[in-house]
Each structure stands twice: as C-alpha cells, then as structure tokens.
Design a protein around this motif. Structure first.
Motif: not given
Length: 420
Positions: A331-345
């Motif tokens: 739901s928050i993913w957007r195409d076209g970016y270079r992602y650096k980090k992700a995580g969950i809480r």
DNA sequence: TCTGGGGTCCTAGGACCC
DNA sequence: TCTGGGGTCCTAGGACCC
C-alpha cells in the motif's frame, strides 16, 4: 548507593579477546552494512575518529595508521555481554542490565571504603573471567553513578573505579568538571539550549531553577536535575518490565528498485520479528511497515512512508504477520524510487491470552505447533534453515558485511583454533 | 559510490464525550 | 456580537538512551 558498570570500548574489547594481533593496533567496528563507525579503540579515538562517523570519510586515516577495520558481529557481542552480566550477578545482590555493555548494580549494604574495594574486586574478576575491561562509577543516584563512570574513564591510568562523593562540597566539585552535554539524559538539543542560557556544567544544571527546567524543558529534564542533587527519581525498577515494541529493519546492500526485492526484505524482517516475539512469549496487536529512499542524497527523488494496521486476532504466527506486512508494504510502495531501507515494527505486545473473536476461524493450536517446530529447527540447525518462500532465496539486497570476525562462542564450526 | 539499528518516554493537539 | 468547564483517548512527533 548505585554503581554503573560499563564495558570499555565494548565491541572492540570483544574482538581483542579473541585476536591478540589487534591488541596493539587501532581498531574500529563498523555498523551493519559497514556504514559508519560504532566502536573505537582508545588509539582510534586519539586519532580523531568520531562515533558514528561514516566509514568512507575515514579511509585514509585507516590506511595510514594500519587500522583493523571490522564489521559488527552482534552474535559475539551479545554472548560476551551475557558473560559479563553473569559475573556481575554472582558478585552483587541486584543487577539491572541497561544496555548491551552497561549494567546498574545495587550496592545496598556496602559503605565507605568497602564500596570502592568491592567495585575493584568486581572489575578485576570481570576482566579475569571474561577478558573484558570495565569501568565502574558510583553515586547516590543513577545519574550520579553515570557521572562517576565518566570520571573513572577520564583517569586513564587510574583504578577504573570512581565515586561521586556524598557530601555536598565533594559532589559539587565533581559536577563542576562535567560538561552539561555529558550528563545522562541531556542530549544534543537540550545541551545546546542550556548552554545558550548559561548552564554549561553539570553543577550549573544541578543548581538551575527547577520551575524553569520544568516549563522550558520537561518533567524528564527535571528528574535529571533532582538526580544530580542526589535525590533518587529513577528507581531500580521492578525489572524485567515487559517490552513495548519490536523493530526489525536494515539498510539494503544495494538500492532496491522493484517490489519483489522489497517484499522479500519485508517478509524477512517480519520473520525475524515473529521469532523474537515468540521467544519472549508475546503476541502483537499492531503491526507497521516503513520504507524510505536515501535521505542523505539530495540529487535523487526522496520518498518515505509508513503504514500500520491492527492484527485480528492478536498473533505471533509468522504467516499471518507476513500477510499483513506485505499488504501494508504494497500500500505504500511507489514505483520509480531507489529504496535504501525498509523495516517493520510490532507494538501493543501482550503475553496473552489471545482475545477470542466471535468469527475467529484461525486454528491457534495448529499455528502454535507449527511455529514451535520451526523455531526449534532454526535454533538447532541455524537461523533460516527453514524459512518462508516470501522472504526469497537470492536476496541480492542483503547487507554488506565484509569483515566480520568468527562467531567464536556460539558456533561449533567457528571455534578458535590453535595451531600445533 | 559510500551515512546503523533498536529502544523508551513525554507532550501537544485533535476528536470526542457530558 | 456574545461562545464553559472538565474530562478521556489517540496519534504524531520530538526528545532522549545505547
């Protein structure tokens, strides 16, 4: 009386226990992804390497002075930390682990010269039994014990033990030597504001107007002031207080640009968080997912977002957690970016029992059995021996860790070897 | 090119209640 | 035009720690 026992240059000291070759060279340990410096030997500090400094900025100094540069080995550090705490527990009635390399020790019942003697003994035995050098600070409150610890470390050739005197003159003299920013509980922001108001030492802070502190800062800052005066505001609390949240996140080894990679990373973090949850006998009622691009880089489009949802029913079941996490991530993913980090809480943690719902069709008993088998296999055979396909196989995005030392104390195949 | 990860607590402000 | 007083709960954001 409280004591604070703090391991000196902890991660570096752990590495040096097992590798004599780096005992007389400058050493640094890098963060995950080999990104920045998180531990420095005394030599490294003397050469001007800063805490948290990006590793690429230090490359020349590292080369010129023959540094040992290591990736972090948290498996080793956690195990060594447990050993140090075990020794402390043997020698003291009450020990409160405060961080991986620090513990508060209750010195109830000791007084006068005995206290110093006892602290020296603790220090000697920790070094002898674990190989880790520690410093011990003593004071009437935890904040003052922290200050004592600072004084112990400043005196490099000293006994490694220092005490903030109980009588007023001695206490004030000790506080006068400490910068306000070095007081436990006063960070960069507050330090700057205090200094601009003429409060530049711990003594100034101890004697500042309490109404002003309360109004201009917060109740937290006020407690710090009272503790500096010798009034206990932060109790050795009824330990192990239940935790409030579990976070798992990592920077990527290289930028992630497609949803498949991102979803694998999210699934992997979720798996880890689920393991932690079950290991502590907890269930979560809320989960959130976050991701962002490189926030330092001004030349690329930046994006950061997070989303959260309730977990119904409360759960510690990995497949359920992964399902929720992936839906949120998508739901928050957007195409076209270079992602650096992700995580969950995971938040709203409880020990159960699990809330029952009228239309709950989830088979809790079956899930519990599956998770139990999974956890036992992975504990015994190594993490990830069995994992969910959602967390991927290739994992090209995994972090860099090029110079990690062996996990000497927790893996049979990485034990130290002696050559004949 | 390259900048960590995992926590806690408090506060202000908005929504809502009577 | 004028617009009370008291309360709870939730969330986002800010501060701190290692």
């Amino acid at each position: 009386m409280y004591a604070l026992a703090d391991c000196n240059n902890f991660y570096v000291s752990c590495e040096r226990v097992f590798d004599p070759a780096i005992r007389d060279r400058p050493v640094v340990v890098l963060s995950n992804n080999d990104g920045c410096v998180v531990a420095r030997s005394q030599e490294a500090k003397d050469l001007g390497i800063g805490m948290g400094q990006p590793a690429f900025e230090c490359r020349n100094v590292f080369r010129r002075h023959r540094f040992a540069v290591l990736s972090s080995n948290y498996t080793l550090y956690e195990d060594m930390s447990n050993r140090v705490f075990q020794v402390l527990q043997q020698l003291s009635p009450a020990v409160e682990a405060y961080s991986i390399d620090e513990a508060f020790v209750d010195l109830h019942g000791f007084d006068g010269r005995d206290i110093i003697e006892h602290a020296r003994r603790i220090r000697r035995l920790v070094l002898q039994w674990t190989g880790i050098p520690i410093s011990i600070g003593i004071g009437a409150t935890r904040t003052l014990a922290k200050i004592g610890n600072r004084l112990a470390k400043q005196d490099r050739t000293g006994p490694g033990v220092a005490r903030v005197p109980q009588h007023d003159d001695g206490r004030r003299a000790a506080l006068a030597t400490v910068d306000v920013g070095d007081v436990w509980g006063i960070g960069r922001r507050w330090g700057r504001r205090l200094r601009s108001e003429g409060v530049s030492t711990a003594l100034h802070l101890a004697e500042a107007d309490t109404t002003w502190i309360r109004d201009a800062f917060s109740i937290v800052a006020l407690r710090t002031v009272l503790e500096l005066q010798g009034k206990v505001c932060i109790e050795m609390d009824d330990m192990p207080s239940t935790r409030r949240s579990i976070i798992r996140s990592r920077s990527f080894g290289r930028p992630v640009r497609n949803w498949i990679d991102m979803s694998e990373a999210i699934a992997m973090h979720t798996t880890r968080a689920g393991e932690k949850l079950r290991a502590e006998g907890l269930v979560a009622a809320m989960i959130s997912v976050f991701m962002h691009t490189n926030l330092y880089n001004e030349h690329e489009p930046r994006y950061a977002n997070s989303a959260s949802t309730e977990l119904v029913p409360w759960t510690s079941d990995t497949p359920s957690l992964i399902r929720s996490a992936l839906r949120l991530g998508r739901s928050i993913w957007r195409d076209g970016y270079r992602y650096k980090k992700a995580g969950i809480r995971l938040t709203e943690l409880t020990t159960g029992p699990i809330q029952q719902y009228l239309f709950d069709e989830f088979d809790h008993a079956r899930s519990a059995r599956t998770m139990d088998v999974l956890d036992r296999i992975n504990t015994r055979m190594g993490a990830d021996t069995i994992h969910y396909a959602a967390s991927g196989i290739r994992r090209g995005w995994q972090m860099r860790q090029n110079r990690r030392s062996p996990r000497y104390t927790t893996r049979w195949d990485e034990l130290m070897r002696a050559r004949a």
